[in-house]
Design a protein around this motif. Structure first.
Motif, PDB file in Angstrom:
ATOM      1  N   ALA A 150       0.791  -1.057   0.095  1.00 45.03           N
ATOM      2  CA  ALA A 150      -0.072   0.051  -0.053  1.00 45.03           C
ATOM      3  C   ALA A 150       0.790   1.246  -0.096  1.00 45.03           C
ATOM      4  O   ALA A 150       0.429   2.312  -0.619  1.00 45.03           O
ATOM      5  N   ALA A 151       1.953   1.297   0.781  1.00 47.71           N
ATOM      6  CA  ALA A 151       2.828   2.214   0.776  1.00 47.71           C
ATOM      7  C   ALA A 151       3.317   2.535  -0.469  1.00 47.71           C
ATOM      8  O   ALA A 151       3.771   3.823  -0.944  1.00 47.71           O
ATOM      9  N   VAL A 152       4.202   1.342  -1.129  1.00 45.59           N
ATOM     10  CA  VAL A 152       4.784   1.640  -2.430  1.00 45.59           C
ATOM     11  C   VAL A 152       3.631   2.304  -3.630  1.00 45.59           C
ATOM     12  O   VAL A 152       3.888   2.910  -4.330  1.00 45.59           O
ATOM     13  N   ALA A 153       2.264   1.650  -3.496  1.00 50.08           N
ATOM     14  CA  ALA A 153       1.217   2.457  -4.207  1.00 50.08           C
ATOM     15  C   ALA A 153       1.182   3.935  -3.980  1.00 50.08           C
ATOM     16  O   ALA A 153       0.810   4.608  -5.061  1.00 50.08           O
TER      17      ALA A 153
ATOM     18  N   ALA B 269       9.395   6.522   6.205  1.00 52.35           N
ATOM     19  CA  ALA B 269       8.149   5.286   5.904  1.00 52.35           C
ATOM     20  C   ALA B 269       9.012   3.924   5.968  1.00 52.35           C
ATOM     21  O   ALA B 269       8.631   2.934   6.497  1.00 52.35           O
ATOM     22  N   GLY B 270      10.027   4.081   5.566  1.00 51.64           N
ATOM     23  CA  GLY B 270      11.012   2.927   5.254  1.00 51.64           C
ATOM     24  C   GLY B 270      11.453   2.299   6.534  1.00 51.64           C
ATOM     25  O   GLY B 270      11.322   1.025   6.584  1.00 51.64           O
TER      26      GLY B 270
ATOM     27  N   LEU C 200      10.178  -1.420   8.319  1.00 58.01           N
ATOM     28  CA  LEU C 200      10.926  -2.355   8.911  1.00 58.01           C
ATOM     29  C   LEU C 200      10.682  -2.620  10.283  1.00 58.01           C
ATOM     30  O   LEU C 200      10.499  -3.765  10.729  1.00 58.01           O
ATOM     31  N   PHE C 201      10.448  -1.583  11.154  1.00 52.48           N
ATOM     32  CA  PHE C 201      10.040  -1.893  12.592  1.00 52.48           C
ATOM     33  C   PHE C 201       8.631  -2.881  12.678  1.00 52.48           C
ATOM     34  O   PHE C 201       8.751  -3.810  13.367  1.00 52.48           O
ATOM     35  N   GLN C 202       7.839  -2.386  11.988  1.00 47.85           N
ATOM     36  CA  GLN C 202       6.613  -2.947  11.992  1.00 47.85           C
ATOM     37  C   GLN C 202       6.679  -4.520  11.637  1.00 47.85           C
ATOM     38  O   GLN C 202       6.088  -5.684  12.045  1.00 47.85           O
ATOM     39  N   ALA C 203       7.635  -4.684  10.645  1.00 44.34           N
ATOM     40  CA  ALA C 203       7.691  -6.288  10.083  1.00 44.34           C
ATOM     41  C   ALA C 203       8.439  -6.911  11.313  1.00 44.34           C
ATOM     42  O   ALA C 203       8.114  -8.054  11.364  1.00 44.34           O
ATOM     43  N   CYS C 204       9.469  -6.295  11.785  1.00 45.75           N
ATOM     44  CA  CYS C 204      10.148  -6.837  12.812  1.00 45.75           C
ATOM     45  C   CYS C 204       9.066  -7.413  13.953  1.00 45.75           C
ATOM     46  O   CYS C 204       9.240  -8.333  14.712  1.00 45.75           O
ATOM     47  N   ARG C 205       8.537  -6.227  14.415  1.00 45.99           N
ATOM     48  CA  ARG C 205       7.126  -6.565  15.394  1.00 45.99           C
ATOM     49  C   ARG C 205       6.335  -7.966  15.122  1.00 45.99           C
ATOM     50  O   ARG C 205       6.030  -8.579  16.004  1.00 45.99           O
ATOM     51  N   HIS C 206       5.879  -8.033  13.813  1.00 50.75           N
ATOM     52  CA  HIS C 206       5.269  -9.265  13.431  1.00 50.75           C
ATOM     53  C   HIS C 206       6.071 -10.564  13.424  1.00 50.75           C
ATOM     54  O   HIS C 206       5.319 -11.576  13.802  1.00 50.75           O
TER      55      HIS C 206
ATOM     56  N   PRO D  52      15.544   9.233  11.131  1.00 49.54           N
ATOM     57  CA  PRO D  52      13.902   9.054  11.070  1.00 49.54           C
ATOM     58  C   PRO D  52      13.338   8.412  12.294  1.00 49.54           C
ATOM     59  O   PRO D  52      13.626   7.328  12.615  1.00 49.54           O
ATOM     60  N   PRO D  53      12.238   9.001  13.147  1.00 48.87           N
ATOM     61  CA  PRO D  53      11.747   8.388  14.340  1.00 48.87           C
ATOM     62  C   PRO D  53      10.575   7.253  13.919  1.00 48.87           C
ATOM     63  O   PRO D  53      10.278   7.414  12.876  1.00 48.87           O
ATOM     64  N   ILE D  54      10.476   6.434  14.654  1.00 47.33           N
ATOM     65  CA  ILE D  54       9.517   5.265  14.664  1.00 47.33           C
ATOM     66  C   ILE D  54       8.469   5.264  15.611  1.00 47.33           C
ATOM     67  O   ILE D  54       8.794   5.844  16.770  1.00 47.33           O
ATOM     68  N   SER D  55       7.293   4.971  15.486  1.00 47.83           N
ATOM     69  CA  SER D  55       6.094   4.763  16.393  1.00 47.83           C
ATOM     70  C   SER D  55       5.987   3.622  16.574  1.00 47.83           C
ATOM     71  O   SER D  55       5.680   2.567  15.725  1.00 47.83           O
TER      72      SER D  55
END
Length: 302
Positions: free
Chosen positions: A18-21, A49-50, A54-60, A297-300
């Protein structure tokens, strides 16, 4: 931090698609000065966003100690890291960490910064000036992704020949200091220059013990799942390596459990060039590591 029940790899891939689109749609509109300004803003937002994706993928992917990512999860994280650029984490070759040190000042200092850390995983960046060395060390019970984003370095890594030796027969080995040696097989002995593919090591394979030597100033994004923890018996152990020909008498009995196991012995003898003895040592005194605050860049984590 609690991971949602629906937090699987498929979800992470959908977020990324979705982010790429969205970025593609944004790039199709606008022109002139406005369009150029939009692209500059898009670049800054894209970096943030990158690292967030990456953080979200690690969390999954990382669900706690004792778990190893599945092949499709490894593929997902590896693909994300392969696309990471220095600017995605706020880096450039001009940073002071990469400036060469005078030889009279002693070994170069390695700088470490933490992007994010929780009990399940950590995201860190290592900055190595020219000639800096991270000594041979292990990653107990951990899966580690390493992405060289700047510079050039030599990597030497090993796995144990026998991941879980039978210590009950250790009395058959030499009683000298050589009895502390343990046989390992060489996995990597090569020079890597950015940009290059992400490397992955596992709790017992892939080069679990490795050494980094900076040929040119370099930066490495490391993802460790789970991270080091003394409390959970995942402390970092350092080693020195010796040529295979340094082996002590009787050591094969310790490794293979039977002196007449000629099949195993012949296999080892035929692969001498890729074997070495590793000995556990204290953390080298010349190793200098300092920590700094992450300013990319910060992450949430919400």
């Amino acid at each position: 931090m609690k991971v949602g029940e629906k937090g699987d790899v498929v979800g992470a891939e959908e977020v990324e698609r979705a982010a790429v689109a969205k970025r593609r749609r944004a790039g199709e509109g606008g022109g002139g000065a406005v369009g150029r300004r939009g692209r500059r803003r898009g670049g800054m937002q894209g970096a943030a966003a990158g690292v967030q994706r990456l953080f979200q993928a690690c969390r999954h992917v990382f669900r706690g100690p004792g778990t190893v990512p599945k092949p499709d999860e490894v593929h997902l994280l590896r693909a994300m890291l392969d696309r990471m650029r220095p600017e995605d984490v706020g880096l450039s070759p001009d940073l002071k960490f990469f400036r060469a040190k005078d030889a009279t000042q002693g070994p170069p200092t390695i700088t470490h910064t933490t992007i994010y850390k929780c009990p399940n995983f950590s995201m860190v960046i290592l900055f190595l000036p020219r000639n800096a060395v991270i000594p041979l060390h292990n990653h107990p019970g951990m899966t580690v992704f390493s992405k060289l984003v700047l510079g050039s370095m030599h990597v030497k890594s090993y796995d144990w020949v026998d991941p879980e030796p039978d210590t009950s027969v250790s009395s058959c080995s030499s009683s000298s200091s050589d009895s502390e040696l343990r046989l390992a097989k060489l996995v990597v002995d090569d020079v890597f220059t950015a940009p290059c593919d992400t490397s992955v090591l596992y709790p017992t394979t892939g080069g679990n013990m490795h050494r980094f030597t900076a040929i040119a100033p370099c930066a490495i994004i490391d993802i460790l799942g789970p991270p080091y923890s003394i409390e959970e018996d995942r402390d970092c152990t350092y080693y020195t390596d010796f040529a295979y020909t340094h082996r002590p008498k009787g050591w094969f009995v310790f490794l293979f459990g039977a002196a007449d196991d000629t099949g195993d012995l012949n296999n080892v003898e035929q692969d001498q060039a890729r074997l070495a003895w590793l000995k556990e040592i204290d953390m080298p005194r010349e190793l200098k590591i300092c920590s700094v605050q992450y300013r990319g860049p910060p992450i949430s984590d919400k």
